[in-house]
Design a protein around this motif. Structure first.
Motif, short mmCIF file in Angstrom:
data_model
loop_
_atom_site.label_atom_id
_atom_site.label_comp_id
_atom_site.label_asym_id
_atom_site.label_seq_id
_atom_site.Cartn_x
_atom_site.Cartn_y
_atom_site.Cartn_z
N GLU A 79 0.81 -1.21 0.00
CA GLU A 79 0.00 0.00 0.00
C GLU A 79 0.85 1.27 0.00
OE1 GLU A 79 -3.88 -1.94 2.23
OE2 GLU A 79 -2.89 -0.19 3.09
N ASP A 80 2.14 1.13 0.35
CA ASP A 80 3.00 2.31 0.38
C ASP A 80 3.86 2.45 -0.88
OD1 ASP A 80 3.55 1.81 3.89
OD2 ASP A 80 2.15 3.19 2.92
N ILE A 81 3.79 1.50 -1.77
CA ILE A 81 4.60 1.57 -2.98
C ILE A 81 4.03 2.63 -3.91
CG2 ILE A 81 5.45 0.32 -5.00
CD1 ILE A 81 6.68 -0.58 -2.33
N ASP A 82 4.88 3.55 -4.34
CA ASP A 82 4.42 4.66 -5.19
C ASP A 82 4.41 4.31 -6.67
OD1 ASP A 82 4.28 6.48 -2.96
OD2 ASP A 82 6.47 6.58 -3.01
N LEU A 83 5.45 3.59 -7.12
CA LEU A 83 5.62 3.38 -8.56
C LEU A 83 6.31 2.05 -8.81
CD1 LEU A 83 5.70 4.52 -11.52
CD2 LEU A 83 7.86 5.64 -10.89
N ILE A 84 5.83 1.34 -9.82
CA ILE A 84 6.47 0.09 -10.23
C ILE A 84 6.68 0.12 -11.74
CG2 ILE A 84 6.06 -2.39 -10.60
CD1 ILE A 84 4.82 -2.53 -7.84
N PHE A 85 7.89 -0.21 -12.16
CA PHE A 85 8.19 -0.42 -13.57
C PHE A 85 8.33 -1.93 -13.79
CE2 PHE A 85 10.15 3.90 -13.14
CZ PHE A 85 9.32 4.55 -14.05
N THR A 86 7.64 -2.45 -14.81
CA THR A 86 7.74 -3.87 -15.14
C THR A 86 8.21 -4.05 -16.58
OG1 THR A 86 5.42 -3.94 -15.83
CG2 THR A 86 5.92 -4.52 -13.53
N ASN A 87 8.51 -5.31 -16.90
CA ASN A 87 8.96 -5.67 -18.26
C ASN A 87 10.08 -4.75 -18.74
OD1 ASN A 87 7.15 -7.86 -18.68
ND2 ASN A 87 5.50 -6.37 -18.91
N PRO B 243 28.08 -7.40 -14.09
CA PRO B 243 27.60 -7.49 -15.47
C PRO B 243 26.44 -8.47 -15.69
CG PRO B 243 29.99 -7.46 -15.42
CD PRO B 243 29.53 -7.60 -14.00
N LYS B 244 26.31 -9.46 -14.83
CA LYS B 244 25.27 -10.47 -15.02
C LYS B 244 23.96 -10.13 -14.30
CE LYS B 244 28.51 -14.28 -15.80
NZ LYS B 244 28.95 -15.62 -15.34
N ASP B 245 23.96 -9.10 -13.48
CA ASP B 245 22.77 -8.78 -12.68
C ASP B 245 21.81 -7.91 -13.50
OD1 ASP B 245 20.92 -8.46 -10.70
OD2 ASP B 245 22.14 -7.15 -9.44
N ILE B 246 20.95 -8.56 -14.25
CA ILE B 246 19.93 -7.90 -15.06
C ILE B 246 18.56 -8.29 -14.51
CG2 ILE B 246 19.00 -7.54 -17.37
CD1 ILE B 246 21.91 -6.66 -17.12
N GLN B 247 17.74 -7.32 -14.15
CA GLN B 247 16.44 -7.58 -13.54
C GLN B 247 15.30 -7.10 -14.44
OE1 GLN B 247 16.18 -9.43 -10.90
NE2 GLN B 247 18.34 -9.47 -10.32
N GLU B 248 14.05 -7.43 -14.03
CA GLU B 248 12.88 -7.13 -14.86
C GLU B 248 12.02 -6.00 -14.34
OE1 GLU B 248 11.62 -11.46 -16.71
OE2 GLU B 248 10.75 -10.83 -14.80
N ALA B 249 11.99 -5.84 -13.01
CA ALA B 249 11.03 -4.88 -12.44
C ALA B 249 11.62 -4.19 -11.22
CB ALA B 249 9.74 -5.61 -12.06
N ILE B 250 11.06 -3.04 -10.92
CA ILE B 250 11.56 -2.25 -9.79
C ILE B 250 10.39 -1.54 -9.11
CG2 ILE B 250 12.08 -0.30 -11.34
CD1 ILE B 250 14.42 0.40 -9.48
N ALA B 251 10.41 -1.54 -7.78
CA ALA B 251 9.40 -0.84 -6.99
C ALA B 251 10.05 0.35 -6.29
CB ALA B 251 8.79 -1.78 -5.95
N ILE B 252 9.36 1.49 -6.33
CA ILE B 252 9.89 2.73 -5.74
C ILE B 252 8.94 3.23 -4.67
CG2 ILE B 252 10.48 5.15 -6.24
CD1 ILE B 252 11.16 4.18 -9.12
#
Length: 551
Positions: A20-28, A37-46
């Protein structure tokens, strides 16, 4: 009591689970975290301006609620906010309101001066910067008389692209009382014609003869310049800058940040005059740490001139000008004193050194201090700005002393038309040598020296990776053995600057708890053809989780 405790735990779990406190999420997204170099992720919560979590789409989406804004990026790339560790904030903003000579011919610049003289009041100063005679069809230094015909009453002062020489007209020479009999000041040159008269070009400390006559700009002009530059920085994906002094208005920048009129994080490297004031008043660095949006951490120390104007201080004479070894702008004793002052007050000395002898003597000064204070640079994090022409033995000393090389990759492609003429075929092997420095274990940070060169960090990354200009010439790259790989180039504009600022726990990589300073790119920078790197564009920039640019 047990029931109440269980209810509270369930509530806490529910809030975390449903976000409920998460402001923004980017996906895909294609998130290059810069952790490795190998740490590639898909989504982030701000949340509250910081990175709350990074991971896979499904696990991050579980944190969302009805109030969370969710953005599907359709495969676009996210990188940490980019940083320029050596530029000039105010000067860049002023280029939008003054003569801008970058990439223009002498004739085009003269026409702009002519047009400006019809707009400003009689006898008002005309200012500008960015000219570079080595790019002109006739690569000769310009003269005062070239400007006299279009600006008889208005004094004109135009900075060369390296900011170490100015082109002025006769009116400016007259106001500065510069005549045939005026002696060259220490650390500078008044260029002259065959009869000994001033030609209209003043180099290094000789510039001050005219610059001291310049009227101050109004606060309104300054504010407009800062706000303009700030907006441009976000458009380019810059979220933090190191403002390399000279003309920074600290109270005004503080005011504009407080009023939320500018967004960029600003790390101030004090100009030489203000540095002397701080030393005299014994202002400690810990008392200058304002907040994470603005801090004062360094002293700018100018030790030599620039290569283009043959002011860089060299071990041997210039290959294209016998008897000239460049300009040393202060004594070694003065350098040692300033480095010691910086240590005693807790600041980092950012020492300008371009020539090989300048770099050697700055390394000597740092080494002297480290031995006297029994310190190493992993704690102090001192850096040399430009680190441009280096002897082989001093490249090794950079690592031995753990000195940070504060470099500007774009300079290599801007200078490649004249650099080898200046230093010859042997010394050029130690010039703009970021691959050799990195291979020797030296930490490098990236910048632009804007407005002396292109400020766009993606232009700098392109230059670091390809050693080519925007026509992608030369075809095989200029001394391509010194090119970096793309990931290492990203490091010098993201992760490494955070280390230099001692902010690596808050900035530089994409991981939980750090500030949400992010850039979304229109291309996957790791996979596109290297020659196209300079064409990559940010489509969104965030600082503290706030969108500061959106295409």
């Amino acid at each position: 009591m047990r029931k109440t405790l269980k209810s509270l735990l369930f509530l806490t779990f529910s809030l975390t689970l449903f976000g409920e406190d998460i402001d923004l999420i980017f996906t895909n997204a294609n998130i290059i975290t810069m952790n490795n170099p190998k740490d590639i992720q898909e989504a982030i919560a701000i949340k509250n301006g910081k990175i709350y979590q990074v991971g896979r789409n499904e696990e991050i989406l579980k944190l969302s609620s009805e109030k969370t804004k969710k953005v599907n990026l359709d495969g676009k790339t996210i990188i940490p906010g980019m940083v320029d560790t050596h530029l000039h904030f105010l000067r860049y903003g002023l280029t939008f309101y003054q003569i801008r000579g970058n990439g223009k011919s002498k004739e085009e610049i003269i026409e702009e001066v002519k047009a400006k003289s019809t707009l400003v009041g009689d006898k008002d100063w005309i200012r500008g910067r960015g000219w570079n005679e080595t790019t002109w069809e006739n690569p000769q230094l310009p003269l005062a008389k070239d400007l006299d015909g279009v600006s008889k009453n208005n004094p004109v002062v135009l900075f060369r692209s390296d900011n170490h020489a100015i082109w002025v007209n006769s009116k400016a020479l007259e106001l500065a009382s510069i005549t045939k009999n005026t002696q060259d000041p220490e650390g500078g040159n008044i260029l002259r014609d065959k009869d000994g008269n001033p030609s209209g070009i003043l180099v290094d400390s000789a510039m001050n003869l005219v610059l001291d006559k310049l009227p101050e700009l109004s606060e309104e002009e300054l504010e407009k310049a800062y706000i303009t530059a700030d907006k441009e920085y976000s458009k380019m994906g810059l979220t933090t800058i190191f403002d390399a002094g000279d003309d920074v208005s600290i109270p005004l920048v503080q005011k504009l940040l407080k009023e939320n009129k500018i967004k960029t994080r600003v790390n101030v490297i004090l100009d030489p005059k203000t540095t002397e004031k701080y030393i005299a008043k014994k202002v400690l660095a810990k008392d200058s740490m304002i907040n994470d949006k603005m801090a004062i951490t360094g002293f700018k120390i100018k030790y030599d001139g620039a290569l283009g104007s043959r002011g860089a201080y060299m071990l041997e004479e210039y290959s294209d000008q016998k008897g000239n070894f460049g300009n040393k702008l202060m004594t070694t004793e003065k350098l040692n004193q300033l480095v010691n002052n910086a240590y005693e007050l807790g600041y980092q000395p950012h020492v300008h050194a371009i020539g090989d002898k300048a770099n050697k003597e700055v390394l000597d000064s740092f080494e002297k201090l480290f031995k006297e204070k029994n310190k190493d640079n992993t704690e102090l994090r001192y850096g040399i700005v430009h680190s441009q022409i280096l002897s082989p033995q001093d490249i090794k000393r950079y690592k031995e002393l753990d000195i940070i090389a504060i470099m500007q990759p774009i300079h290599a492609t801007s200078d490649m038309n004249m650099a080898e003429n200046r230093v010859g075929s042997e010394r050029i092997k130690g010039a703009y040598a970021w691959k050799t420095l990195k291979d020797n274990g030296v930490l490098i940070t990236g910048g632009s020296d804007s407005p002396n060169d292109y400020v766009e960090p993606l232009y700098g990354i392109h230059a670091a990776v390809t050693r080519k200009d925007h026509q992608n010439l030369p075809i095989d790259g200029w001394y391509a053995n010194e090119a970096l790989d793309i990931y290492s180039s990203l490091e010098i504009y993201t992760k490494n600057p955070a280390y230099l600022w001692k902010m690596e726990k808050k900035l530089g990589t994409i991981e939980k708890g750090k500030y949400a300073d992010l850039v979304i790119l229109n291309e996957n920078i790791l996979n596109i053809p290297k020659d196209d790197l300079w064409k990559v564009k940010p489509v969104m920039t965030l600082i503290n989780g706030e969108v500061t640019y959106h295409k």
